[in-house]
Design a protein around this motif. Structure first.
Motif, PDB file in Angstrom:
ATOM      1  N   GLU A 109     -19.846  -0.826 -32.222  1.00  0.00           N
ATOM      2  CA  GLU A 109     -19.701  -2.153 -31.610  1.00  0.00           C
ATOM      3  C   GLU A 109     -19.302  -2.044 -30.140  1.00  0.00           C
ATOM      4  O   GLU A 109     -19.671  -2.904 -29.334  1.00  0.00           O
ATOM      5  CB  GLU A 109     -18.682  -2.989 -32.398  1.00  0.00           C
ATOM      6  CG  GLU A 109     -19.210  -3.410 -33.750  1.00  0.00           C
ATOM      7  CD  GLU A 109     -18.179  -4.077 -34.648  1.00  0.00           C
ATOM      8  OE1 GLU A 109     -18.594  -4.820 -35.542  1.00  0.00           O
ATOM      9  OE2 GLU A 109     -16.955  -3.837 -34.470  1.00  0.00           O
ATOM     10  N   LYS A 110     -18.595  -0.988 -29.769  1.00  0.00           N
ATOM     11  CA  LYS A 110     -18.198  -0.795 -28.362  1.00  0.00           C
ATOM     12  C   LYS A 110     -19.412  -0.640 -27.445  1.00  0.00           C
ATOM     13  O   LYS A 110     -19.288  -0.812 -26.237  1.00  0.00           O
ATOM     14  CB  LYS A 110     -17.317   0.453 -28.214  1.00  0.00           C
ATOM     15  CG  LYS A 110     -15.943   0.318 -28.830  1.00  0.00           C
ATOM     16  CD  LYS A 110     -15.067   1.502 -28.498  1.00  0.00           C
ATOM     17  CE  LYS A 110     -15.426   2.711 -29.300  1.00  0.00           C
ATOM     18  NZ  LYS A 110     -14.493   3.834 -29.143  1.00  0.00           N
ATOM     19  N   GLY A 112     -22.249  -2.402 -27.883  1.00  0.00           N
ATOM     20  CA  GLY A 112     -23.065  -3.602 -28.014  1.00  0.00           C
ATOM     21  C   GLY A 112     -23.897  -3.655 -29.280  1.00  0.00           C
ATOM     22  O   GLY A 112     -24.711  -4.561 -29.450  1.00  0.00           O
ATOM     23  N   LYS A 114     -24.703  -4.442 -33.104  1.00  0.00           N
ATOM     24  CA  LYS A 114     -24.289  -5.506 -34.021  1.00  0.00           C
ATOM     25  C   LYS A 114     -24.514  -5.068 -35.464  1.00  0.00           C
ATOM     26  O   LYS A 114     -25.502  -4.403 -35.782  1.00  0.00           O
ATOM     27  CB  LYS A 114     -25.113  -6.781 -33.773  1.00  0.00           C
ATOM     28  CG  LYS A 114     -25.109  -7.264 -32.333  1.00  0.00           C
ATOM     29  CD  LYS A 114     -23.829  -7.939 -31.989  1.00  0.00           C
ATOM     30  CE  LYS A 114     -23.913  -8.538 -30.588  1.00  0.00           C
ATOM     31  NZ  LYS A 114     -22.693  -8.509 -29.872  1.00  0.00           N
ATOM     32  N   ILE A 132     -29.087  -2.652 -31.887  1.00  0.00           N
ATOM     33  CA  ILE A 132     -28.972  -3.247 -30.558  1.00  0.00           C
ATOM     34  C   ILE A 132     -30.388  -3.493 -30.047  1.00  0.00           C
ATOM     35  O   ILE A 132     -31.256  -2.626 -30.180  1.00  0.00           O
ATOM     36  CB  ILE A 132     -28.166  -2.364 -29.572  1.00  0.00           C
ATOM     37  CG1 ILE A 132     -27.976  -3.078 -28.237  1.00  0.00           C
ATOM     38  CG2 ILE A 132     -28.781  -1.000 -29.400  1.00  0.00           C
ATOM     39  CD1 ILE A 132     -26.989  -2.392 -27.296  1.00  0.00           C
TER      40      ILE A 132
END
Length: 135
Positions: A109-110, A112, A114, A132
């Motif tokens: 998640e860091k 971007g 999902k 992503i």
């Protein structure tokens, strides 16, 4: 720290040691390894982190991102993930995805990525598909 493209066979030892040490060595070899791109990070000429990328159409799946235990927590896998996302953009890939171990979801998640909330289990591990969209 240096990133190089490597042979699939060079990834197997780290895959086994880090990800699946309780399984036979053959367990870490992928059928599609010969059709992928494989990258490694070297510290003082020692391979310490690996990832394998497989492109199909406009999508790239990366698999087996792993760093030797004594090198974890130093940003090495982050560096490698940034590198392959850049690689995907250079190849005009629209979407990058992976089967992430559920307990590592926050790492992805860091960058971007999902959570798709598509989950599954393999060899007593829980996974979720992370993705992503680049373009």
């Amino acid at each position: 720290m240096e990133i190089k493209e490597i042979q699939a066979s060079e990834t197997w030892q780290i895959r086994h040691e880090v990800m699946w040490p309780d399984h036979p060595f053959e367990f870490v070899k992928l059928e599609e390894d010969n059709s992928g791109f494989h990258f490694g990070i070297f510290e003082n000429d020692k391979l310490v982190s690996i990832v394998s990328c497989f492109i199909e159409g406009q999508e790239m799946q990366f698999r087996k991102l792993a760093t030797l235990a004594e090198y974890q927590g130093k940003g090495i896998a982050s560096h490698l993930l940034k590198y392959i996302l850049k690689f995907a953009k250079e190849k005009n890939i629209n979407k990058v995805w992976c089967n992430a171990r559920s307990n590592k979801k926050s790492f992805y998640e860091k960058f971007g990525m999902k959570d798709t909330f598509k989950t599954f289990s393999k060899a007593e591990q829980e996974f979720t598909i992370m993705e992503i969209v680049l373009f």
